[in-house]
Write an enzyme that holds these catalytic residues in place. Structure first.
Site, PDB file in Angstrom:
ATOM      1  CG  ASP A 168      -1.923   1.087   1.247  1.00  0.00           C
ATOM      2  OD1 ASP A 168      -2.651   1.196   0.246  1.00  0.00           O
ATOM      3  OD2 ASP A 168      -1.990   1.852   2.230  1.00  0.00           O
ATOM      4  CD  GLU A 198      -2.041   2.338  -3.686  1.00  0.00           C
ATOM      5  OE1 GLU A 198      -3.088   2.923  -3.997  1.00  0.00           O
ATOM      6  OE2 GLU A 198      -1.492   2.492  -2.590  1.00  0.00           O
ATOM      7  CG  ASP A 249      -7.652   3.170  -3.669  1.00  0.00           C
ATOM      8  OD1 ASP A 249      -8.392   3.521  -2.733  1.00  0.00           O
ATOM      9  OD2 ASP A 249      -6.529   2.655  -3.496  1.00  0.00           O
TER      10      ASP A 249
END
Lengths: 552, 552
Positions: free
Chosen positions: A326, A355, A422
């Site tokens: 992340d 990410e 997202d």
């Protein structure tokens, strides 16, 4: 010749090893230079001054400005010196570290040839083989499926299927996923990526309080182990979310600093401007502007060890198959290098997926991640399928540009995705046009790399931006479009083919048709996509077509 | 606009931190685009979509094709998003990760802005401060000075001053260097780089048998410690040669493999093709084609530990100040990363200088070396001062191109050199033209980075390629050109100036005059070099001039 366009960098995406003694060399040039011929002039480093070999290169990839010549070479001596010889309109040029010149002095070549100094085994980028054919299914756990009906559900504050708010809890859990492994297998999924499952107050759980504890809302350690075991029994991989950029302010270490300030032994675990963190003033580094997610200081040796211990614990304890990282671009390279070394030592084919929404080249040269969530691919699909910003030709150019951002071994591990927790849902972005969604899925499957489906794509789930893209999965089969579902199943099956896992790729456009071709030995696999309103090149309007042929 | 020329890569030599919250951003464009104006459009990453700041950039560097716009920015939030806005002939463009476009959608910027995601302390490239003002003196030990006249000299097979052969031994040693520290200090030297001094049969000692033993030809451990102590007492640094790519076939580990083949526990320390190494058949990896220098396998954990132990031993035991890494480009990145971590943990300002003759960008991003031997600078000086291949303008362009290869913190650590034990002597290359040699030395001192003099340059020693460039130092002062010597002394003194250590650099040409300018606060330091046969811009033919001025 447009010499401004010429680009080559040794030891980079323009020159990399793809085997013990095999390398790929690329040269970028202007697309407009149609009469150009490029030759690779090469030889063993310590003999290059006196003797050279030569081979012509071919331009295989074209973006909006450039074409990329490429050559795959087998070497006897893995210390290679090389330059390029370019011919155009009867003129001859050389391209070396000194740029484009009319003459080249081989006796002084040692100063300015390009080189692959040595292919060292521990620098080679290895493709995690299972990623080539992976069909990921991304699950936002609270919204996929309630499995355990015996648990304390006092935290659940929405009815399954209601429109979620940022603070909604719907009750989905790990047992729900276990129950649906048959379903996922039947769909064609062979890898699952779970958003965070560790102890956390929120529904998304990106603010973690205890990295070694499964959140009781989602289940127990035993539930999770059972999930992994059952998945593995189906040859299905499990990838978890590593939220290592920041933690929850409720984590004991931050709480200690909140109380003791500089006197806390965890003061240097965070980045605090002043004697004591003050959530009101936000005088410490956070994720975005969220004071409840303090950033961890990965320059601190103890923090590195704390996080590495977590990474290794879940591999050791539950045998997970990968980590998705992340906000990985905001974490230090230095930490990711150590992370890779230790994770790969523990489990060699454990995949590491960053990410990074942007060009992540500096993380993808073999010392940090294997892969990233390919949001550049997502953006191209939005421009082509949803926004109408791209025609087929521009889409082909963009897809080639994305391929040229990275080395070939990395391209085969990219996590291609149309949407995620997202983004808006892709189905909503294309105006609920199922034909377009199918075309996009077909592209995602034929393009090199892993394919990632966001949960519910197969049943055309809708949704705008967070929290709307995190709706509850609709288990009422009667409301499903089974034709669509079956077509997705058929598409996913394609990824089993060796040609889609190992074949080289060529992307082009023929009028309104986007063409993705893979080649392996004598077989060609072609995907044609036609987004126009007329039939074109044998492809129906807003349709796709796959062709597989064996060449003589 | 020549859009083919535009180049920017985030997290690279085009965007790097130079402080806790300070970064440098560069954009490359075509030199020919004279009417172009470039603006940096930037803002904190999580607010960029709604609000941006803007600042104009200036082109500070020009090579033969391109100009490089540069901006140094102080940041409040160290998570920076940015794109470029370009104006030309009344037209407006944007340059982002999606290339040059007429429009830019800020609401969707998250997909394609450039970014410095976060300045993490442990990723920042730090300049080893003493390198900025270092004047190195490279000593080939066997040929500099005989100090110990009591030792066993049975190995000496040439008279001091005779023309050396590849197998000559002249008797130079560490005590000779200790004796001459006053001389070196007086000359203006503040760092010494010694070619290898460990146990080895050869005169050059690049084939090492025991990395922890000083070769008795050169002296003892006590002699070496005395050298370092006496050097440090003079604020002089000592850098040793790390020959970690290969060793001598006489090293005990290789001897063991020679005897036992696969049964040896050191079999995997080397790269052997077959059951047993056979020097006749050369069935193992070597340095170049030298069967007596087997390559070490730095993918092997034990080899890594063996070499790291040596690197740390000499820092711990003798307090050395740096390692120059022999054939470093053929050794694995993976090993150099570990090497850096451990060396810097032991002694933070211990400098790491690679022997990379080529663009070494992939080694110089802060995780491996600090610096390299700047052979690209050497080649440019040969082309300009010796070969007449460059006029002043082409030299300025080349010097700018070399600066743009790396980040600013690295440029201040480059080891600039005119010659070494691996080249012809520069004095010989310029046809024994002392004025040209002085001009070249002036350039080497004013250009950013450390200056490295090969022993005897100050007394105009001559020499062709190895072994001729390794002649004995001539200690007969009566044969020296003292005018030349004093002028070298004066030049070396310049390096003490803060402006030459910390000032920004601008390189340009004015007709026949090459102009190197350094600026610090309100002071300008200018070096002008005129290689033509007429006076030009106030500089005499084949001469140089330095000007220091304070601006109002």
């Amino acid at each position: 010749m447009n010499q401004y366009a010429l680009l080559h960098t040794p030891d980079s995406r323009y020159c990399f090893a793809v085997g013990k003694n095999e390398i790929v060399i690329r040269l970028r040039a202007a697309k407009e230079d149609e009469n150009m011929r490029v030759f690779l002039v090469y030889g063993p480093k310590y003999q290059f001054q006196v003797e050279q070999l030569e081979v012509e290169m071919t331009a295989h990839y074209e973006d909006n400005l450039y074409k990329y010549y490429e050559k795959r070479l087998q070497l006897d001596d893995v210390r290679l010196a090389y330059i390029f010889r370019i011919e155009e309109d009867g003129e001859k040029y050389y391209y070396s570290e000194d740029g484009l010149t009319k003459e080249y002095s081989f006796p002084e070549a040692f100063y300015n040839f390009f080189q692959m100094p040595y292919i060292n085994e521990n620098d080679r980028i290895e493709t995690v083989d299972w990623m080539r054919g992976a069909i990921f299914y991304q699950i936002f756990v609270d919204r996929f499926r309630v499995g355990n009906t015996d648990k304390d559900i006092s935290y659940v504050n929405m009815r399954w299927g209601e429109k979620p708010t940022p603070k909604s809890f719907a009750g989905g859990d790990i047992r729900g996923i276990i129950e649906k492994l048959d379903y996922l297998e039947d769909l064609g999924v062979n890898a699952i990526y779970l958003t965070p499952i560790f102890l956390s107050k929120s529904n998304h759980k990106y603010d973690i309080e205890d990295y070694k504890k499964i959140d009781p809302m989602f289940g127990t350690l035993d539930d999770f182990k059972e999930l992994v075991e059952n998945a593995h029994a189906r040859n299905m991989k499990i990838v978890l979310d590593a939220v290592f950029n920041h933690c929850s302010m409720k984590m004991d270490k931050f709480q200690d600093v909140l109380q003791k300030g500089r006197l806390s032994k965890y003061y240097d675990w965070f980045l605090i401007h002043g004697d004591k963190p003050d959530p009101e003033k936000m005088n410490y580094e956070c994720f975005a502007a969220c004071n409840y997610m303090p950033k961890l200081n990965t320059a601190n040796e103890e923090v590195q060890e704390f996080l590495l211990d977590i990474a290794l614990y879940w591999i050791r304890e539950a045998d997970i198959d990968g980590w998705r990282l992340d906000v990985s671009d905001e974490v230090s390279h230095d930490f990711w290098r150590r992370f890779r070394r230790e994770v790969k030592a523990q489990k060699e084919d454990c995949v590491i997926i960053g990410e990074n929404w942007h060009d992540a080249y500096s993380y993808l040269m073999g010392d940090q991640y294997d892969s990233i969530m390919n949001y550049a691919f997502t953006k191209a699909c939005l421009d082509y399928f949803a926004r109408g910003n791209f025609h087929a030709k521009e889409m082909a150019e963009k897809l080639n540009a994305i391929l040229m951002r990275n080395t070939a071994p990395v391209n085969h591990m990219m996590l291609n995705l149309l949407d995620s927790h997202d983004t808006h849902r892709f189905y909503t972005e294309v105006g609920k046009d199922k034909k377009k969604l199918l075309c996009a899925l077909a592209l995602e499957i034929v393009y090199p790399g892993a394919t990632c489906l966001y949960y519910g794509t197969e049943i055309c789930m809708e949704g705008g931006y967070d929290p709307d893209s995190r709706r509850c999965f609709n288990w009422n089969h009667e409301e499903w479009d089974m034709d669509f579902f079956h077509e997705v199943q058929e598409l996913l099956k394609l990824k089993k083919k060796d040609i889609l896992r190992y074949g080289i790729v060529r992307v082009s456009a023929n009028e309104d048709v986007l063409c993705i071709e893979r080649r392996l030995d004598r077989t060609r696999f072609i995907l044609k996509i036609n987004l126009s309103e007329q039939e074109c090149d044998g492809v129906e309007p807003e349709g796709y077509k796959v062709i597989e042929e064996v060449m003589s």
